[in-house]
Design an enzyme around this catalytic site. Structure first.
Site, short mmCIF file in Angstrom:
data_model
loop_
_atom_site.label_atom_id
_atom_site.label_comp_id
_atom_site.label_asym_id
_atom_site.label_seq_id
_atom_site.Cartn_x
_atom_site.Cartn_y
_atom_site.Cartn_z
N ASP A 1 0.83 -1.20 0.00
CA ASP A 1 0.00 0.00 0.00
C ASP A 1 0.87 1.25 0.00
OD1 ASP A 1 0.70 0.31 2.74
OD2 ASP A 1 -0.88 -1.14 3.24
N LYS B 1 -4.96 2.24 0.19
CA LYS B 1 -5.93 2.17 1.28
C LYS B 1 -5.93 3.50 2.02
CE LYS B 1 -5.36 -0.65 4.90
NZ LYS B 1 -5.61 0.08 6.15
N MET C 1 -1.21 8.94 12.77
CA MET C 1 -2.44 9.36 12.06
C MET C 1 -3.11 10.51 12.80
SD MET C 1 -3.91 5.54 11.29
CE MET C 1 -3.33 4.79 12.81
N1 SAH Z 1 2.49 0.42 10.67
C1 SAH Z 1 2.96 1.77 10.52
C2 SAH Z 1 1.92 2.80 10.91
C3 SAH Z 1 0.70 2.80 10.06
S1 SAH Z 1 -0.41 4.05 10.50
C4 SAH Z 1 4.24 1.96 11.35
O1 SAH Z 1 4.60 1.09 12.10
O2 SAH Z 1 4.89 3.00 11.19
C5 SAH Z 1 0.07 5.35 9.42
C6 SAH Z 1 0.71 6.47 10.19
O3 SAH Z 1 2.09 6.19 10.40
C7 SAH Z 1 0.72 7.81 9.51
O4 SAH Z 1 -0.51 8.47 9.63
C8 SAH Z 1 1.80 8.51 10.27
O5 SAH Z 1 1.35 8.93 11.52
C9 SAH Z 1 2.78 7.40 10.49
N2 SAH Z 1 3.87 7.39 9.50
C10 SAH Z 1 4.18 6.37 8.67
N3 SAH Z 1 5.27 6.68 7.93
C11 SAH Z 1 5.65 7.92 8.31
C12 SAH Z 1 6.71 8.79 7.92
N4 SAH Z 1 7.61 8.45 6.99
N5 SAH Z 1 6.80 9.98 8.53
C13 SAH Z 1 5.92 10.36 9.48
N6 SAH Z 1 4.91 9.57 9.87
C14 SAH Z 1 4.77 8.37 9.31
#
Ligand code: SAH
Length: 504
Positions: free
Chosen positions: A36, A58, A173
């Site tokens: 995704d 998604k 998020m």
């Molecule tokens: N499983 C993922 C999180 C999924 S929820 C993890 O472990 O990181 C999605 C959220 O992750 C986004 O809304 C944001 O808050 C965060 N996120 C993911 N990648 C990011 C990035 N490169 N920089 C800042 N926030 C990030």
């Protein structure tokens, strides 16, 4: 029928090479990869050419897949006997809805493995120096979602407890609800002055950190048009020391640089750019074709000992020469007592990988200087010299050496043929001004590139052009391209130094 297997793999937070070794390994064996938008598409470089790649956007809103649809594809592919990698941003088990995917797999009797990944909060910490824990001020940290499951009754977040939480609070998020989050925490007793930070695009060349006291953080983010994906950090940690922020201080931070060589050459170059904080974008312009099965080369190989000097003028020439030696069961002893010269420090470095100490390197890394300076260094009259280089190298070096009375044999060990790439992203990037530099390390890559691109679009855009040396610059000019910088030292590092100087 044989049932497939599903790997649920954490892709890491952004930068492709922050995936784990295990994650990269299972990508290589996958028949099908489902990913995704938070998983970096650059990770697909690990995937076999025959694998099926399924993109499942998604998000909230239209044109996106529901979790049910994703689950269905996952089970379908596995049941058809495939090895499936479900690539998920960050760590699969942190706000990743992995439990739902596991439930359908278990129900269908599909075996699986979970490969952890670096979760966004942890990557944010490393890439900004905002320490989530600290022995002075934060002995605990909590990860909270800013968006709870759709349609869920009530909430699992206890705002009273959260407002009193004495450590670091990290929201995933959290952008859509930042205003209400800050307001609720303050209403429930958290100090309005509590430091807060919002970090977007962590680990990418466009990483940004915005800081403000809790009471103002939403307003400041709106003013600065901060867009997700972002991590929100609340607590003393968010006021970290600026000197811990190593990433955005790198000299080429935020610069997107297109590298235009062959695929292995681009990978080599990319690593150097990443080390300086830049964003390398590989564009294949040439393919290197060894010519070491030619009669000319094979005959030469049997009599190298007869030469007084053997000259290499590129790292490619060195590597291809030694690969050929290796495949014939020979080694560097074929040189006998012949002396060895290299055009520059890069080529000499390649030779050293095969145990060869170079006898001569000029102090300016061009063919002309190599010829002129070698004449000053050694008496070349009636000496036998062998040039092992590209088929399309210029005659100049040969002429200079012959002019000094040497007997010169010129044997091609490889040639470069133009490659065709998919240029749409580059055309867009140049048009939109999101690409800062195009860099050229040889005349043949300049040829290969401008077979696919209009020099006018490059000249009129904001993108700048950097060249490794005078020969490449000359070719670019012949192609109608305005060259912005030519490296003083004609090596890949010299080329990056020149860009750094121009950016100062
Ligand atoms: N499983 C993922 C999180 C999924 S929820 C993890 O472990 O990181 C999605 C959220 O992750 C986004 O809304 C944001 O808050 C965060 N996120 C993911 N990648 C990011 C990035 N490169 N920089 C800042 N926030 C990030």
């Amino acid at each position: 029928m044989h049932k497939g297997f599903v790997y649920l793999v954490g892709a890491g937070p952004g930068r492709a090479d922050l995936i784990t070794v295990r994650g990269a390994e299972v990508l290589k064996v996958a028949d099908c990869v489902i990913y995704d938008k938070l998983a970096n598409p650059a990770l697909l470089q690990f995937v076999s050419k025959n694998a099926e790649i399924i993109h499942v956007p998604k998000r909230i809103g239209e044109g996106s897949c529901t979790q049910d649809e994703i689950n269905k594809v996952l089970v379908e592919k596995a049941l058809s006997g495939k090895t499936v990698v479900r690539l998920k941003g960050g760590d699969p088990c942190i706000f990743g809805r992995v439990a739902e995917e596991l439930a359908v797999l278990i129900e269908a009797g599909v075996d699986f493995e979970i490969v952890p990944g670096v979760t966004a909060a942890v990557a944010v910490s490393s890439y900004t120096g905002i320490m989530l824990t600290d022995r002075e001020y934060s002995s605990q940290v909590t990860f909270v979602t800013g968006r709870e499951a759709e349609g869920k009754e009530g909430t699992n977040i206890d705002w009273d407890v959260l407002a009193k939480f004495p450590g670091t609070i990290v929201f995933y998020m959290g952008m859509g609800t930042l205003e209400s989050t800050a307001r609720r925490l303050i209403e429930k007793g958290k100090s309005a002055d509590t430091p807060a930070a919002v970090i977007t695009n962590a680990t990418f060349p466009n990483q940004r950190v915005v800081r403000a006291p809790l009471v103002r953080i939403n307003e400041v983010c709106e003013l600065q048009k901060v867009k997700p994906p972002a991590i929100v950090v609340i607590g003393a940690a968010a006021a970290s020391e600026a000197r811990f922020d190593w990433f955005t201080k790198r000299p080429l931070f935020g610069r997107s640089i297109v590298v235009t060589r062959d695929i292995p050459g681009n990978a080599d170059f990319a690593e150097k750019i990443v080390r300086r904080g830049g964003n390398p974008l590989g564009f294949e312009t040439i393919r290197i074709k060894p010519l070491t099965d030619s009669n000319d080369f094979l005959r030469t190989l049997t009599k190298i000992v007869q030469y007084d000097w053997v000259i290499f003028t590129s790292g490619n020439g060195v590597t291809i020469f030694f690969d050929a030696l290796e495949s014939m069961g020979k080694d560097a002893r074929v040189f006998g007592s012949a002396k060895i010269a290299a055009i520059g420090s890069g080529t000499a470095e390649h030779l050293s990988r095969f145990g060869i100490k170079t006898d001569f390197v000029p102090d300016v890394f061009t063919g002309r200087e190599l010829g002129k300076q070698l004449i000053g260094f050694a008496n070349l009259r009636n000496k036998r010299i062998l040039l092992l280089r590209s088929q399309i190298a210029s005659e100049e070096l040969l002429d200079i050496l012959a002019g000094a009375g040497a007997e010169v044999d010129n044997v091609a060990v490889y040639t470069a043929v133009s490659a065709k790439s998919e240029p749409a992203w580059l055309v867009d990037g140049i048009g939109e001004g999101t690409i800062d530099w195009l860099m050229f390390a040889s005349p043949s890559s300049a040829d290969g590139f401008f077979k696919q691109f209009d020099s006018g679009a490059v000249n009129s855009g904001e993108v700048k052009v950097a060249s490794i040396g005078p020969v490449t610059s000359e070719r670019l000019k012949q192609l109608g391209v305005t060259v912005d910088v030519t490296a003083k030292e004609h090596t890949l590092d010299g080329l990056l130094d020149a860009i750094e100087d121009a950016e100062k």
